[in-house]
Scaffold this active site. Structure first.
Site, PDB file in Angstrom:
ATOM      1  N   ALA A  35       0.838  -1.212   0.000  1.00 37.27           N
ATOM      2  CA  ALA A  35       0.000   0.000   0.000  1.00 37.27           C
ATOM      3  C   ALA A  35       0.868   1.255   0.000  1.00 37.27           C
ATOM      4  O   ALA A  35       0.760   2.114   0.872  1.00 37.27           O
ATOM      5  CB  ALA A  35      -0.957  -0.012   1.188  1.00 37.27           C
ATOM      6  N   GLY A  36       1.741   1.349  -1.015  1.00 33.13           N
ATOM      7  CA  GLY A  36       2.448   2.609  -1.260  1.00 33.13           C
ATOM      8  C   GLY A  36       1.475   3.527  -1.978  1.00 33.13           C
ATOM      9  O   GLY A  36       0.262   3.261  -2.007  1.00 33.13           O
ATOM     10  N   GLY A  45      -0.093   1.592  -5.101  1.00 39.14           N
ATOM     11  CA  GLY A  45      -0.936   0.490  -4.613  1.00 39.14           C
ATOM     12  C   GLY A  45      -2.207   1.025  -3.974  1.00 39.14           C
ATOM     13  O   GLY A  45      -3.310   0.511  -4.209  1.00 39.14           O
ATOM     14  N   ASN A  92       8.364  -1.811 -10.396  1.00 33.24           N
ATOM     15  CA  ASN A  92       9.463  -1.255 -11.192  1.00 33.24           C
ATOM     16  C   ASN A  92      10.616  -2.245 -11.245  1.00 33.24           C
ATOM     17  O   ASN A  92      10.830  -3.038 -10.332  1.00 33.24           O
ATOM     18  CB  ASN A  92       9.982   0.038 -10.542  1.00 33.24           C
ATOM     19  CG  ASN A  92       9.147   1.253 -10.919  1.00 33.24           C
ATOM     20  OD1 ASN A  92       8.422   1.235 -11.916  1.00 33.24           O
ATOM     21  ND2 ASN A  92       9.258   2.303 -10.134  1.00 33.24           N
ATOM     22  N   ALA A 125       1.619   8.910  -8.484  1.00 35.76           N
ATOM     23  CA  ALA A 125       0.967   9.160  -7.190  1.00 35.76           C
ATOM     24  C   ALA A 125       2.039   9.355  -6.129  1.00 35.76           C
ATOM     25  O   ALA A 125       3.113   8.742  -6.213  1.00 35.76           O
ATOM     26  CB  ALA A 125       0.061   7.995  -6.818  1.00 35.76           C
ATOM     27  N   LYS A 152       9.783   0.175 -19.620  1.00 40.40           N
ATOM     28  CA  LYS A 152       9.575   0.927 -18.373  1.00 40.40           C
ATOM     29  C   LYS A 152      10.902   1.049 -17.603  1.00 40.40           C
ATOM     30  O   LYS A 152      11.205   2.097 -17.021  1.00 40.40           O
ATOM     31  CB  LYS A 152       8.508   0.213 -17.536  1.00 40.40           C
ATOM     32  CG  LYS A 152       8.163   0.874 -16.210  1.00 40.40           C
ATOM     33  CD  LYS A 152       7.312   2.103 -16.397  1.00 40.40           C
ATOM     34  CE  LYS A 152       7.221   2.963 -15.149  1.00 40.40           C
ATOM     35  NZ  LYS A 152       6.721   2.298 -13.957  1.00 40.40           N
ATOM     36  N   TYR A 171       6.874  13.492  -8.031  1.00 38.84           N
ATOM     37  CA  TYR A 171       8.175  13.146  -7.475  1.00 38.84           C
ATOM     38  C   TYR A 171       8.354  11.664  -7.760  1.00 38.84           C
ATOM     39  O   TYR A 171       7.487  10.865  -7.413  1.00 38.84           O
ATOM     40  CB  TYR A 171       8.205  13.414  -5.971  1.00 38.84           C
ATOM     41  CG  TYR A 171       8.179  14.893  -5.629  1.00 38.84           C
ATOM     42  CD1 TYR A 171       9.299  15.682  -5.863  1.00 38.84           C
ATOM     43  CD2 TYR A 171       7.040  15.485  -5.101  1.00 38.84           C
ATOM     44  CE1 TYR A 171       9.272  17.047  -5.571  1.00 38.84           C
ATOM     45  CE2 TYR A 171       7.017  16.847  -4.803  1.00 38.84           C
ATOM     46  CZ  TYR A 171       8.133  17.613  -5.045  1.00 38.84           C
ATOM     47  OH  TYR A 171       8.105  18.951  -4.767  1.00 38.84           O
TER      48      TYR A 171
HETATM   49  O1  PAF Z   1       8.999   5.192 -10.597  1.00 36.19           O
HETATM   50  C1  PAF Z   1       8.311   6.185 -10.912  1.00 36.19           C
HETATM   51  O2  PAF Z   1       8.310   7.214 -10.267  1.00 36.19           O
HETATM   52  C2  PAF Z   1       7.379   6.056 -12.110  1.00 36.19           C
HETATM   53  O3  PAF Z   1       7.643   4.810 -12.715  1.00 36.19           O
HETATM   54  C3  PAF Z   1       7.477   7.163 -13.150  1.00 36.19           C
HETATM   55  C4  PAF Z   1       6.651   6.752 -14.356  1.00 36.19           C
HETATM   56  C5  PAF Z   1       8.894   7.465 -13.551  1.00 36.19           C
HETATM   57  C6  PAF Z   1       6.771   8.432 -12.699  1.00 36.19           C
HETATM   58  O4  PAF Z   1       7.391   9.086 -11.658  1.00 36.19           O
END
Ligand code: PAF
Length: 298
Positions: A8-9, A12, A101, A127, A183, A252
């Site tokens: 729940a970051g 999430g 990520n 977010a 990504k 951020y």
């Molecule tokens: O890790 C992140 O912060 C995100 O993947 C992104 C898309 C770079 C936006 O901040």
């Protein structure tokens, strides 16, 4: 659907809150965020504006149902622990969807959970936390979901529909592995640069020198990806990265948020993974090394 969002970051919590409109959702996260949600619900501001009553617990052992879907949104360094923790909430048909990520998450989940349960996704939704129990939806991005082997299954279609119905703009792909690489290339420049400079994503395109660095890092990271059979080009990746920066200009990055919260970063699963693969392939990864050093001086 019975859904557990494990991690729940900010992302999430956003996904869990949006999905809870039409589904039974439990967020698994840490205090004080979880305790504030238990008391007052979750407040979302920014692109989405609402207050949501959603169940939140601190451990998977407190989830009182068998999940149809478990969305893993934990940081990459917590993937192994999370994969073991969710097993009691699973049945033979539970889907485990990794929206994380970095590289290597699927392999780590696969060490504890049979591959047939696993799907993966990437998102450029932005977010950030505003306070415990509160998040800001800073950027409306895209979410892409796929089966590991690229099949266009009925369960994948259902998930894409479920996300879109919740207001999370989502498409399906027959090549999620490429999407994860794309990504990761995007994150390889945005995340460490914003984390080091303590700036919003948008600042990276306000400074011509930083723009040049973004282009060079993208080129280096793309060389690593193409050595693994990923079909993209430096030019395409530079364009995509700049598009994400523009769309998440007020965000951020997750790496900067980790540093601000005194937490570990995901540099190892992003730039570290690119360095390891690049080194095996004799590809120069100097820029990824410099960025890693900036975040974690050795
Ligand atoms: O890790 C992140 O912060 C995100 O993947 C992104 C898309 C770079 C936006 O901040």
């Amino acid at each position: 659907m019975n859904i557990v969002v494990f991690g729940a970051g900010a992302i999430g919590s956003l996904f869990g809150a949006l999905l809870s409109k039409k589904n039974k959702v439990v967020l698994v996260g840490r205090a004080p965020h979880v305790t504030c949600i238990q008391k007052n619900g979750l407040t979302i501001k920014g692109k989405t504006h609402r207050s949501v009553k959603v169940a939140a617990v601190e451990s998977a052992t407190d989830v009182l149902f068998i999940a149809d879907l478990i969305i893993l949104t934990v940081k990459s360094y917590d993937t192994e622990t999370a994969s073991k923790a969710i097993r009691p909430c699973m049945s033979d048909s539970t889907m485990v969807l990794s929206i994380q990520n970095g590289l290597g998450n699927i392999e780590k989940i696969g060490n504890s959970i049979h591959k047939s349960h696993i799907l993966a996704g990437v998102t450029t939704q932005g977010a950030i936390f505003s306070k415990p129990g509160g998040i800001i939806h800073t950027g409306e991005g895209n979410t892409i979901l796929g089966e590991l082997h690229g099949t266009q299954s009925a369960r994948l279609k259902n998930l894409v529909d479920l996300f879109n119905e919740a207001g999370i703009k989502t498409q399906e792909t027959s090549d999620i592995v490429t999407e994860i690489w794309i990504k990761t290339i995007i994150n390889s420049s945005i995340n460490p640069l914003t984390a080091f400079l303590r700036c919003k994503n948008g600042y990276l395109l306000e400074n011509p020198l930083l723009e040049k660095i973004i282009e060079r890092v993208c080129t280096e990271s793309t060389r690593v990806a193409t050595s693994q059979g990923i079909s993209t080009s430096p030019l395409e990746m530079i364009e995509k990265t700049k598009e994400v920066i523009r769309n998440t200009a007020k965000n951020y990055s997750s790496m900067l948020q980790s540093i601000q919260q005194g937490k570990k970063t995901e540099i190892d699963a992003i730039n570290g993974a690119l360095i390891r693969i690049g080194t095996n392939q004799n590809i120069d990864t100097t820029l990824n090394r410099i960025l890693t050093e900036l975040i974690h001086p050795s």
